[in-house]
Design an enzyme around this catalytic site. Structure first.
Site, PDB file in Angstrom:
ATOM      1  N   LYS A  71       0.819  -1.212   0.000  1.00 35.40           N
ATOM      2  CA  LYS A  71       0.000   0.000   0.000  1.00 35.40           C
ATOM      3  C   LYS A  71       0.856   1.266   0.000  1.00 35.40           C
ATOM      4  O   LYS A  71       0.629   2.179  -0.806  1.00 35.40           O
ATOM      5  CB  LYS A  71      -0.927  -0.013   1.216  1.00 35.40           C
ATOM      6  CG  LYS A  71      -1.789   1.214   1.372  1.00 35.40           C
ATOM      7  CD  LYS A  71      -2.697   1.079   2.584  1.00 35.40           C
ATOM      8  CE  LYS A  71      -1.887   0.860   3.834  1.00 35.40           C
ATOM      9  NZ  LYS A  71      -2.689   0.605   5.023  1.00 35.40           N
ATOM     10  N   THR A  73       4.037   1.613  -0.809  1.00 37.14           N
ATOM     11  CA  THR A  73       4.793   1.663  -2.057  1.00 37.14           C
ATOM     12  C   THR A  73       3.919   2.174  -3.200  1.00 37.14           C
ATOM     13  O   THR A  73       4.345   3.003  -4.011  1.00 37.14           O
ATOM     14  CB  THR A  73       5.357   0.267  -2.396  1.00 37.14           C
ATOM     15  OG1 THR A  73       6.223  -0.152  -1.337  1.00 37.14           O
ATOM     16  CG2 THR A  73       6.131   0.273  -3.702  1.00 37.14           C
ATOM     17  N   ARG A  94       2.697   8.542   6.844  1.00 35.81           N
ATOM     18  CA  ARG A  94       3.026   8.383   8.255  1.00 35.81           C
ATOM     19  C   ARG A  94       4.525   8.179   8.467  1.00 35.81           C
ATOM     20  O   ARG A  94       5.241   7.734   7.578  1.00 35.81           O
ATOM     21  CB  ARG A  94       2.267   7.177   8.824  1.00 35.81           C
ATOM     22  CG  ARG A  94       0.758   7.355   8.837  1.00 35.81           C
ATOM     23  CD  ARG A  94       0.055   6.058   9.178  1.00 35.81           C
ATOM     24  NE  ARG A  94       0.231   5.064   8.124  1.00 35.81           N
ATOM     25  CZ  ARG A  94      -0.010   3.768   8.274  1.00 35.81           C
ATOM     26  NH1 ARG A  94      -0.444   3.310   9.426  1.00 35.81           N
ATOM     27  NH2 ARG A  94       0.170   2.929   7.272  1.00 35.81           N
ATOM     28  N   LYS A 105       8.608  -6.336  10.726  1.00 34.86           N
ATOM     29  CA  LYS A 105       7.981  -5.692   9.575  1.00 34.86           C
ATOM     30  C   LYS A 105       8.973  -4.927   8.711  1.00 34.86           C
ATOM     31  O   LYS A 105       8.806  -4.780   7.506  1.00 34.86           O
ATOM     32  CB  LYS A 105       6.885  -4.741  10.073  1.00 34.86           C
ATOM     33  CG  LYS A 105       5.986  -4.202   8.976  1.00 34.86           C
ATOM     34  CD  LYS A 105       4.868  -3.355   9.575  1.00 34.86           C
ATOM     35  CE  LYS A 105       3.978  -2.785   8.487  1.00 34.86           C
ATOM     36  NZ  LYS A 105       2.927  -1.911   9.052  1.00 34.86           N
ATOM     37  N   ALA A 273      -2.980   1.789  13.946  1.00 32.90           N
ATOM     38  CA  ALA A 273      -4.213   1.761  13.153  1.00 32.90           C
ATOM     39  C   ALA A 273      -5.309   0.929  13.802  1.00 32.90           C
ATOM     40  O   ALA A 273      -6.378   0.771  13.220  1.00 32.90           O
ATOM     41  CB  ALA A 273      -3.915   1.227  11.757  1.00 32.90           C
ATOM     42  N   PHE A 301      -3.551  -0.425   7.691  1.00 29.76           N
ATOM     43  CA  PHE A 301      -4.222  -1.705   7.512  1.00 29.76           C
ATOM     44  C   PHE A 301      -5.224  -1.649   6.349  1.00 29.76           C
ATOM     45  O   PHE A 301      -5.064  -0.874   5.417  1.00 29.76           O
ATOM     46  CB  PHE A 301      -4.901  -2.164   8.804  1.00 29.76           C
ATOM     47  CG  PHE A 301      -3.951  -2.435   9.938  1.00 29.76           C
ATOM     48  CD1 PHE A 301      -2.718  -3.018   9.720  1.00 29.76           C
ATOM     49  CD2 PHE A 301      -4.287  -2.091  11.239  1.00 29.76           C
ATOM     50  CE1 PHE A 301      -1.846  -3.260  10.770  1.00 29.76           C
ATOM     51  CE2 PHE A 301      -3.423  -2.332  12.297  1.00 29.76           C
ATOM     52  CZ  PHE A 301      -2.198  -2.916  12.059  1.00 29.76           C
ATOM     53  N   PHE A 381       2.894  -8.798  -9.575  1.00 27.99           N
ATOM     54  CA  PHE A 381       3.966  -9.749  -9.301  1.00 27.99           C
ATOM     55  C   PHE A 381       4.210 -10.567 -10.575  1.00 27.99           C
ATOM     56  O   PHE A 381       3.272 -10.777 -11.363  1.00 27.99           O
ATOM     57  CB  PHE A 381       3.577 -10.691  -8.157  1.00 27.99           C
ATOM     58  CG  PHE A 381       3.802 -10.102  -6.784  1.00 27.99           C
ATOM     59  CD1 PHE A 381       4.905 -10.463  -6.018  1.00 27.99           C
ATOM     60  CD2 PHE A 381       2.914  -9.176  -6.259  1.00 27.99           C
ATOM     61  CE1 PHE A 381       5.107  -9.923  -4.755  1.00 27.99           C
ATOM     62  CE2 PHE A 381       3.106  -8.625  -5.002  1.00 27.99           C
ATOM     63  CZ  PHE A 381       4.217  -9.009  -4.249  1.00 27.99           C
ATOM     64  N   TRP A 409       6.906  -0.592  -7.875  1.00 23.29           N
ATOM     65  CA  TRP A 409       8.041  -1.166  -7.145  1.00 23.29           C
ATOM     66  C   TRP A 409       9.198  -1.439  -8.114  1.00 23.29           C
ATOM     67  O   TRP A 409      10.344  -1.137  -7.821  1.00 23.29           O
ATOM     68  CB  TRP A 409       7.613  -2.461  -6.451  1.00 23.29           C
ATOM     69  CG  TRP A 409       8.704  -3.087  -5.616  1.00 23.29           C
ATOM     70  CD1 TRP A 409       9.032  -2.796  -4.326  1.00 23.29           C
ATOM     71  CD2 TRP A 409       9.602  -4.117  -6.033  1.00 23.29           C
ATOM     72  NE1 TRP A 409      10.086  -3.569  -3.912  1.00 23.29           N
ATOM     73  CE2 TRP A 409      10.458  -4.397  -4.946  1.00 23.29           C
ATOM     74  CE3 TRP A 409       9.774  -4.833  -7.218  1.00 23.29           C
ATOM     75  CZ2 TRP A 409      11.471  -5.370  -5.007  1.00 23.29           C
ATOM     76  CZ3 TRP A 409      10.788  -5.804  -7.281  1.00 23.29           C
ATOM     77  CH2 TRP A 409      11.621  -6.060  -6.178  1.00 23.29           C
TER      78      TRP A 409
END
Length: 556
Positions: A71, A73, A94, A105, A273, A301, A381, A409
């Protein structure tokens, strides 16, 4: 493919003064933190408040899975792509927390060729905002314990203290502690504990404040304990309001950095979140709207948590009106929602994908309930097949949401051109008719039930005895008209993390209610919500290092 940190280290950054000048800011508007970071002065924010607002775009996602969604990215890459096609777009996002960074993470500055830089600084101490929040929170704790030590003039019931200390690291050993041990001179013994800093209400008030005076008023209202009569004891009762605000006087100023291709970005604030509302600061979002024709932001999230709180808390409190929403998903994650094991996600499975798409469909449906038009961004992907992408496109079109394949990405701005163009078309052809989901004057139970039924798809809500008692107390204290901040698992639309896809026939159970009076919302807790994470068996910190020249490896 190079690692994210390698890509970031090879980037050629512009001095932040040059990036700022592209959006009309002068050097006097900036408070520099070296060559590549700056804060925007409060005087500048005041000067810009009557400028016309740009369009506001929220980036959200399906319920997260171990397969990853991308999200942040996607949001960064969309900002880059918008500028590449000639639009004046600014990203507002954020700040990362040190806890997840050193835990499991990793960092939160994007990835691949859709990153915000200087990446290492942003993921570490940055401009010190989170440290300032830690100090402000713990000053309140110190003054509370000092009040107990000095004869307890506020008649505080030590069994009803709700304020915890914080540290911005994952440290499970601190979740439940005892303080004040060692004799009379060392304080009054009592149970205590630590949350991670980003779960502090101080972070929430910083992110919802419209200016320094609003921040001060919110700080004053924060409840730290209850007295023996059952009435709240606030920060203002401790006479800590002024000191707390002083510690936050610089942290409240939005931070400005840049993407790999010099798109301007405001990185400011990062509340949890679930226990909080999971959005960057109101001040940074509004600043992006004043300086850009398009302000692109995100919420934590999936859309059931982050977007709902963005709409019902952040927008409802501040008058913000989103113009469009981008919902991020991956074929891999949707197949996982359809029951596929993580090891099998690289194999085409149209049946599982069709089942998993129901999760995405519910999020599209929910965004439309708020009157906001939506577009779906599929984070691509190499294992995605044409048949899978075609099925996804057909399903989304039936829901009235166009699909764009995002490759930011891998390709940076070039990988988001299709998404940027489709977003512009959406903004030009569909008008947002944004409205909150519920009336804030409704009862606490009615507001919680509305969210559970309308957003999660629950049959109903069960309130346990503790929650019922707290609701009655909040009604007695005149706090029942605050919006609701739901705290539940992020992995499912339900309150049960193993129920993936679009579960049906479930009931949401509310086991606790917490009031965040300074932030201006009531937290309804369903299940076990972790406010102080622990480290995994092999923390990410184990793979980090720095050489004799100061070059960092393994950060992300």
């Amino acid at each position: 493919m190079k690692t994210d940190v390698e890509i970031a280290q090879e980037a050629t950054m512009l001095p932040i003064k040059e990036v700022a000048s592209k959006i009309g800011l002068e050097e006097d508007d900036l408070e520099l933190y070296g060559k590549y970071k700056a804060k925007i002065s409060l005087e500048t924010i005041k000067r810009l408040e009557n400028e016309k607002d740009g369009k506001l775009i929220l980036v959200t996602a399906i319920n997260p899975t171990p397969a990853g969604e991308g999200k942040t990215t996607t949001m960064i890459g969309l900002g880059q792509a918008m500028n590449k096609i000639g639009k004046n777009a600014i990203v507002a996002m954020r700040e990362p927390s040190l806890g997840p960074c050193f835990g499991v993470k990793g960092g939160a500055a994007g990835g691949g060729y859709a990153q915000v830089v200087p990446m290492e600084d942003i993921n570490l101490h940055f401009t010190g905002d989170i440290h300032a929040i830690t100090a402000a929170n713990n000053l309140i704790s110190a003054m509370l314990d000092n009040s107990l030590q000095q004869g307890n003039p506020l008649n505080i019931d030590t069994r009803s203290i709700v304020w915890k200390r914080v540290v911005d690291l994952n440290d499970r050993a601190l979740r439940h502690t005892v303080c004040g041990l060692g004799g009379k001179t060392n304080g009054v013994p009592r149970e205590d504990g630590f949350d991670i800093t980003v779960a502090s209400e101080v972070m929430a008030i910083l992110c919802l404040a419209s200016d320094l005076e609003d921040l001060k008023q919110r700080a004053a209202r924060m409840i730290v304990a209850y007295n023996y009569d059952g009435n709240p004891v606030t920060v203002d009762d401790l006479k800590a309001t002024g000191a707390v605000t002083i510690l936050l006087k610089d942290a409240i100023k939005p931070n400005m950095v840049q993407t790999l291709d010099h798109t301007p970005v405001f990185v400011h604030g990062g509340p949890f979140a679930n226990i909080a509302h999971g959005c960057n600061s109101v001040m940074a979002t509004k600043l992006a709207m004043k300086l850009g024709d398009y302000a692109i932001t995100e919420a934590g999230f999936g859309a059931d948590l982050g977007a709902e709180k963005f709409f019902d808390i952040k927008c409802a409190q501040t008058g913000l009106k989103p113009d469009a929403c981008v919902i991020v998903a991956t074929v891999r994650a949707l197949k996982m929602h359809g029951g596929v094991d993580k090891k099998e996600l690289g194999t085409e499975n149209l049946e599982a994908l069709a089942s998993g798409i129901e999760n995405l469909e519910k999020h599209i449906e929910n965004v439309h309930k708020f009157g906001v038009p939506a577009i779906v961004a599929i984070n691509a992907f190499p294992t995605d097949t044409e048949a899978e992408l075609q099925l996804l496109n057909e399903k989304c079109e039936k829901m009235g949401a166009e699909v764009s394949i995002s490759k930011v990405w891998e390709l940076g701005a070039d990988g988001g051109i299709d998404l940027a163009n489709k977003l512009i078309t959406l903004l030009e052809t569909k008008t947002s008719s944004f409205k909150p989901l519920y009336d804030k004057e409704a009862s606490i139970k009615d507001k919680i039930t509305t969210i559970a039924k309308e957003v999660y798809g629950a049959q109903g809500v069960i309130f346990d005895r503790k929650a019922n008692l707290t609701i009655k107390r909040l009604e007695r204290l005149g706090l029942a008209n605050l919006p609701i901040c739901m705290a539940k698992t992020q992995y499912s639309l339900s309150d049960q993390p193993t129920l993936l896809g679009r579960p049906k026939g479930f009931t949401v159970k509310i086991n606790d209610i917490i009031v965040s009076a300074g932030a201006g919302f009531i937290v309804a807790i369903s299940g076990d919500i972790m406010r102080m994470p622990g480290l995994p068996k092999v923390p990410a910190a184990c793979n980090m290092d720095i050489d004799e020249n100061g070059k960092i490896v393994g950060l992300f």
